[in-house]
Design an enzyme around this catalytic site. Structure first.
Site, PDB file in Angstrom:
ATOM      1  N   HIS A  24      -4.145  -6.913   7.331  1.00 41.62           N
ATOM      2  CA  HIS A  24      -3.771  -5.552   7.700  1.00 41.62           C
ATOM      3  C   HIS A  24      -4.801  -4.541   7.199  1.00 41.62           C
ATOM      4  CE1 HIS A  24       0.469  -6.499   8.957  1.00 41.62           C
ATOM      5  NE2 HIS A  24       0.164  -7.584   8.275  1.00 41.62           N
ATOM      6  N   ASP A 112       0.381   1.613   8.904  1.00 42.44           N
ATOM      7  CA  ASP A 112       0.588   0.260   9.411  1.00 42.44           C
ATOM      8  C   ASP A 112       1.983   0.171  10.023  1.00 42.44           C
ATOM      9  OD1 ASP A 112       1.526  -2.705   9.102  1.00 42.44           O
ATOM     10  OD2 ASP A 112      -0.650  -2.785   8.855  1.00 42.44           O
TER      11      ASP A 112
END
Length: 448
Positions: A24, A112
């Site tokens: 990520h 995110d």
């Protein structure tokens, strides 16, 4: 001319908040560099846990949120769903305070897509929020559908003999029930609860979604996401090719053994199988042994990443009597360089989205061994939507796996997959040459 076009964005600041895991962090920082190259000032808010190194990104500003995390959020023994829920709970207030401290200079924040709590916190501060999906558009759409699939009886999957496992999932073709997101050892209620929070936060608090994908492989899915959310979806990938960071591969949590590239130099074109199950996935000792025997018995040269901690129960010795003379084992590899190397002819992968995109962009066919979460979705698309790979399936024994390796690396099936992979590589290059998706994202940010 390009500089004049970017001047109107100068001084506008975008904040970003990555999830603190390698798969990520990488795409979020790639997006940060891309936005910076378009003239935005960029501030990266981050946790102290697995924090990025500011010295590697001197053009960006970094601000820690000063969270206090419970052991459940950081322990490698914690289940991934419990870990994500704990991270969201612990980081919500510190993130909100850190974002508020940047006002009034922030045009928007990109968080995110797993930070459902941060989406709500940004709304409370009054900052428009976009969600970056570091998984595929197909995975994200399956998450949006998850609650209603649960209500329709498709979830949970009750064991390997469940008669519905091979049923197609309505409106999510080519996915079958067995391809839906799963996390072994996690109760269905907990997984569905987490996914529902993500989907609800997107609908309630996000101003749009940014996806690390490109139209050539997921255009129809992206259109369906926009329709379902009534929000714009920007396919800004493949980020690792588009971003100014693409010149250097940044490994935040593992140091690659670059000596493996010289080893690849000594092999003929498309002869070596690259084997890596990513930065998080763990396998049982029995699976590890079968992998080792299958590689030795396949006849193919191989480069095998055995990451410390990737086998449950500690660092295993190789099975006694195993002939590894055709292979090389490293603790971590510079993956993008390996996939781009002429000697690499196949990729045995867990089908994490970053790995899948990197393989697609280099035209390397895949042997799919999904382990958890979105990897089953990606594996199905690799094998049955794009035709660039083979799936290993539920039965995992050395003879069957060795045969799958041979099919991937030589023969008629190999030739067909390599041709499909070559076409996707061309399409990915065309996407990199175009700037439409990023242009649209920049315009949208400036309109918020």
């Amino acid at each position: 001319m390009a500089k004049q076009e970017r001047e109107p964005h100068s001084g506008r600041r975008v904040a970003l908040f990555p999830l603190p895991f390698q798969g990520h962090l990488s795409p979020m920082l790639q997006l940060a560099a891309l936005l910076r190259s378009r003239g935005f000032a960029v501030t990266v808010l981050h946790t102290g846990f697995n924090a990025p190194d500011p010295a590697r990104h001197r053009e960006l500003a970094f601000v820690p949120i000063h969270e206090t995390l419970p052991e459940e959020a950081t322990s490698p023994d914690a289940g991934i769903v419990a870990q994500l829920i704990a991270l969201n709970a612990a980081c919500e207030a510190p993130f909100q305070d850190a974002l508020a401290s940047l006002l009034p200079d922030v045009a928007c924040v990109v968080v995110d897509g797993q930070w459902y709590a941060a989406l709500g916190a940004a709304a409370l501060v009054g900052v428009p929020a976009l969600a970056l999906r570091t998984d595929s558009a197909a995975t994200f759409r399956s998450m949006l559908a998850y609650p209603r699939l649960r209500d329709a009886g498709y979830i949970p999957i009750q064991g390997k003999n469940d008669e519905r496992l091979d049923e197609p999932v309505p409106e999510l073709e080519p996915l079958r029930v067995r391809d839906l997101i799963r996390v072994d050892g996690c109760e269905a209620d907990a997984l569905c609860g987490f996914i529902t929070r993500v989907a609800d936060a997107m609908r309630a608090s996000a101003s749009g979604v940014v996806v690390n994908t490109f139209d050539a492989i997921e255009a129809s899915v992206l259109g369906k996401i926009e329709t379902e959310l009534s929000q714009p979806a920007f396919a800004v990938g493949p980020l690792h090719k588009l971003s100014p960071m693409a010149a250097a591969e940044h490994n935040f949590l593992h140091s690659p053994d670059r000596g493996c590239l010289a080893w690849l130099d000594a092999h003929p074109p498309r002869s070596v199988l690259y084997v890596s199950l990513g930065s998080v996935a763990c396998i049982d000792r029995g699976v590890f042994d079968e992998m080792a025997w299958a590689l030795a018995g396949s006849g193919a040269p191989f480069l095998w990443v055995i990451r410390p901690g990737s086998v449950r129960g500690g660092e295993p010795p190789l099975p006694f009597g195993l002939d590894m003379s055709r292979g090389k084992i490293v603790p971590w590899a510079p993956q993008r360089d390996v996939l781009a190397h002429p000697a690499t002819g196949g990729f045995w992968t867990h089908c994490g989205w970053n790995s899948t995109l990197e393989s697609v962009c280099e035209g390397v066919p895949m042997l799919a061994q999904p382990c958890f979460a979105d990897q089953t979705v990606n594996a199905r698309y690799v094998t049955h939507q794009w035709g660039v790979g083979l799936e290993l399936g539920e039965v995992f024994d050395r003879a069957r796996v060795a045969e799958a390796v041979r099919r991937l690396m030589v023969g008629e099936e190999c030739a067909a997959m390599r041709e499909s992979a070559r076409r996707l590589k061309i399409q990915a290059k065309q996407c990199v040459s175009a700037t439409v998706a990023m242009d649209n994202l920049v315009k949208y940010i400036c309109s918020l």
